[in-house]
Motif scaffolding. Structure first.
Motif: not given
Length: 200
Positions: A83-97, A116-120
Motif C-alpha cells: 500500500q502506497l499513500g501519503w501522510a501529513p508531516l504534522s501527523n504521520l500516523a494519518t495514512f491516506n491511500p 507538507g507531506w511524505a510518501f508512506v
C-alpha cells in the motif's frame, strides 16, 4: 479570462542533508532479474539527477499543493499487498491511500494535501516514510526540474534486494490559479460588465 500560474510552494524538499547528484546510487542486485533491473535501469535516459545522502537514497517530503501521482510500474513479490499513500508531516500516523495492492500500472491519482507531506509504504510490516527513512525511497528528476519527479520505492526492510523497482511512480505538481489573480480577473470582469450596462 483566466490565467494560471504554478504555485511556487508545490515542490519537493530535501531532508537531513540530502542533495541532488548526477551520479546514480549503486543499486542492486535485483531479485526480480535484469531485465527489468533497478529503478535506475528502468528510467535510464529519462532522469539524470538523484536525491542522495552519503551516496544512498536520501529523505524528502513535499509541500502543500495539488499533485498528479502515477504508478508507472510495479515489480515486487508483495505487489498484491503493498500500500502506497501519503501522510501529513504534522501527523504521520494519518495514512491516506494512493495505490493499493490490486492496483496495476499505469494508474493515476490526484492528491491535494493542505500541508507538507511524505510518501508512506506499508508492506504489512509497518509504515515507512520518505521523510524519515533513509535508503527506502529514491527521488529522481530530469536536471533542474522544479515540477516533476520520479520516485522508486524499496518495500523490504531487511534483507533488501536494493532495486527500488517495487513501485516506480511519477509525481507532477499541478499548476493552480492564485487567489489574488482570480479575484483581480473577477473585478475586471465586473467593471467591464458594469460599463456595458451603463452605456445602454
Amino acid at each position: 479570462m483566466f490565467f494560471t500560474l504554478p504555485l511556487s510552494a508545490a515542490t519537493i524538499s530535501a531532508i537531513g542533508g540530502s542533495t541532488w547528484s548526477n551520479t546514480p546510487p549503486a543499486l542492486g542486485p535485483s531479485w526480480d532479474g535484469n531485465p527489468p533491473g533497478t529503478a535506475v535501469d528502468i528510467l535510464s535516459g529519462q532522469v539524470d539527477e538523484y536525491l542522495l545522502s552519503g551516496g544512498v537514497p536520501g529523505m524528502f517530503s513535499f509541500s502543500a499543493g495539488t499533485y498528479n501521482v502515477t504508478l508507472l510500474t510495479e515489480v515486487a513479490g508483495y505487489a498484491g499487498s503493498n500500500q502506497l499513500g501519503w501522510a501529513p508531516l504534522s501527523n504521520l500516523a494519518t495514512f491516506n491511500p494512493i495505490f493499493d495492492g490490486p492496483d496495476s500500472p499505469i494508474m493515476k491519482q490526484t492528491i491535494a494535501p493542505l500541508e507538507g507531506w511524505a510518501f508512506v509504504i506499508n508492506t504489512g510490516g509497518g509504515d515507512v516514510f520518505s521523510s524519515s527513512s533513509i535508503d527506502r525511497f529514491l527521488a529522481m528528476r530530469s536536471a533542474g526540474s522544479t515540477n516533476g519527479w520520479s520516485v522508486g520505492v524499496e518495500d523490504l526492510r531487511s534483507p533488501t534486494d536494493y532495486d527500488f523497482n517495487d513501485q516506480i511512480i511519477s509525481v507532477e505538481a499541478v499548476p493552480e490559479p492564485t487567489t489574488s489573480l482570480l479575484m483581480g480577473t473577477a473585478l475586471i470582469g465586473l467593471a467591464l460588465l458594469r460599463k456595458r450596462y451603463t452605456k445602454r
